[in-house]
Design a protein around this motif. Structure first.
Motif: not given
Length: 415
Positions: A57-60, A123-132
């Protein structure tokens, strides 16, 4: 009886050591390609075994900067700045393009790509995300960069494992991203090894970056910085550039940026370079309107490490202290989410007073260094935990910290 116990114990140990119970490692490869003509970068994430990852789940927060998503599996966007990738089984990829240039209200750029180089944060190339992840699954992340024709090389704060290739490993995160500063293109570099850390100073050719000056100052203060913050990153990257980049300094994971024309030591006796180095080495993160702690600690040691390295006389130190006191004389509260320059200056004065109090009341056994090392071990620090830690070293309530400066301002009554 004892033979039976030993046999059962051996069987248990054998069972626990079998590969089936070990963590399953799944390759996560990032491919990055710079596109100077469109001021973009093309990013592709590839999972070797998509079936072992339930979702990402990415945060954009700046959704308009990311376009042309293509995914193996399911890709859904909720229209509120979140997007979720459910990878397909087998080898699964997600690709998109990122707008690189970021123009600040001041008219300067915090990220920029030109025909010859690109300077930005991963950090801006790959946005923060939660991985399950499924049980006992661990991602092994790497970054591979494809450079435009004529570009010389690429640098990041992560260890190099091949030509334009880096290993991304952050034990605190289950989803490793290529965070921190990245510089690619026609650049000049200076390198050395300080303690256990490989240090690289890099800037575009012709940018005016004082690479050797920067490396020399770091060499002087490094032993003193390590004595306070005993953390040895495998690599430290210092990047810089001239106008039209933002005329400031900013740290990131294993890396920091300084504008090429920013002095290594300013006229007021502080150092942006050492300030950001302290952020990198300490890793102190604050919460609950306590930004004065991380900024105050960084600025305190920006002065103190210069002093300990022999770069500042006692007379000069006292002059610096007077200037900080004068600058912050109108500050009556330190609490807030973002410390201003004056608030940071007042925080430094308070920390100097606290250091003296700790030394005196502990009979020289402790100092602010012990507080800083305690803060490094905390996931997040707030004003209350800072006071508790400091007073544990003093052995009684602190007179310095019993101050209205540290109390949350009372909310104004609604009109």
């Amino acid at each position: 009886m004892f033979i039976g116990i030993r046999l059962r114990l051996a069987a248990c140990l054998l069972l626990l050591s079998t590969p089936g119970l070990a963590a399953k490692k799944v390759d996560l490869d990032y491919q990055l390609r710079f596109l100077p003509a469109s001021a973009e970068a093309e990013v592709q994430l590839t999972l070797a075994k998509g079936e072992l990852v339930q979702s990402v789940k990415f945060y954009l927060p700046k959704a308009e900067h990311y376009v042309a998503f293509k995914a193996d599996g399911q890709w859904t966007e909720d229209g509120r700045g979140h997007a979720t990738w459910t990878p397909a089984s087998g080898k699964a990829s997600l690709s998109y393009r990122v707008r690189i240039n970021q123009l600040e209200p001041s008219g300067a750029y915090s990220a920029l790509i030109t025909a010859d180089w690109a300077l930005l944060r991963g950090d801006d190339l790959v946005p923060a995300a939660d991985v399950v992840l499924y049980d006992k699954v661990e991602l092994v992340s790497r970054l591979q960069v494809e450079l435009p024709k004529g570009w010389k090389s690429v640098e990041s704060g992560w260890p190099r494992i091949g030509p334009n290739r880096f290993r991304i490993d952050n034990p605190a995160q289950s989803f490793d991203r290529p965070t921190g500063w990245i510089l690619a293109g026609k650049m000049g570099t200076r390198r050395t090894r300080l303690g256990e850390t490989d240090v690289t100073i890099a800037a575009p050719i012709g940018s005016g970056m004082r690479r050797m000056d920067t490396l020399t100052l770091l060499t002087f203060v490094w032993p003193h910085a390590q004595a306070v913050f005993p953390r040895d990153p495998r690599k430290l990257l210092v990047v810089g550039a001239g106008d039209p980049m933002w005329r400031g300094a900013l740290s990131g994971p294993n890396s920091l940026f300084m504008h090429a024309e920013r002095p290594l030591v300013s006229e007021n006796g502080t150092s942006s370079l050492i300030h950001e180095l302290v952020h990198v080495l300490s890793g102190i993160r604050d919460t609950d309107a306590s930004d004065w702690i991380s900024e105050g600690i960084a600025e305190y040691y920006a002065i103190e490490l210069l002093r300990r390295a022999g770069g500042m006389s006692e007379e000069r130190y006292q002059q610096v202290r007077k200037k900080l006191t004068l600058w912050s004389s109108k500050v009556n509260n330190l609490r807030g989410e973002h410390a201003t320059g004056a608030v940071t200056a007042r925080a430094v004065v308070l920390l100097q007073e606290l250091d003296l109090e700790i030394r005196q009341r502990s009979a020289g056994k402790h100092s602010l260094d012990d507080v800083a090392q305690g803060l490094m071990r905390m996931d997040r620090v707030n004003t209350e935990s800072f006071i508790e830690l400091s007073e544990s070293l003093i052995g009684k309530p602190s007179k310095v910290l019993d101050s209205k400066l540290l109390r949350l301002p009372k909310a104004k009554p609604a009109a």
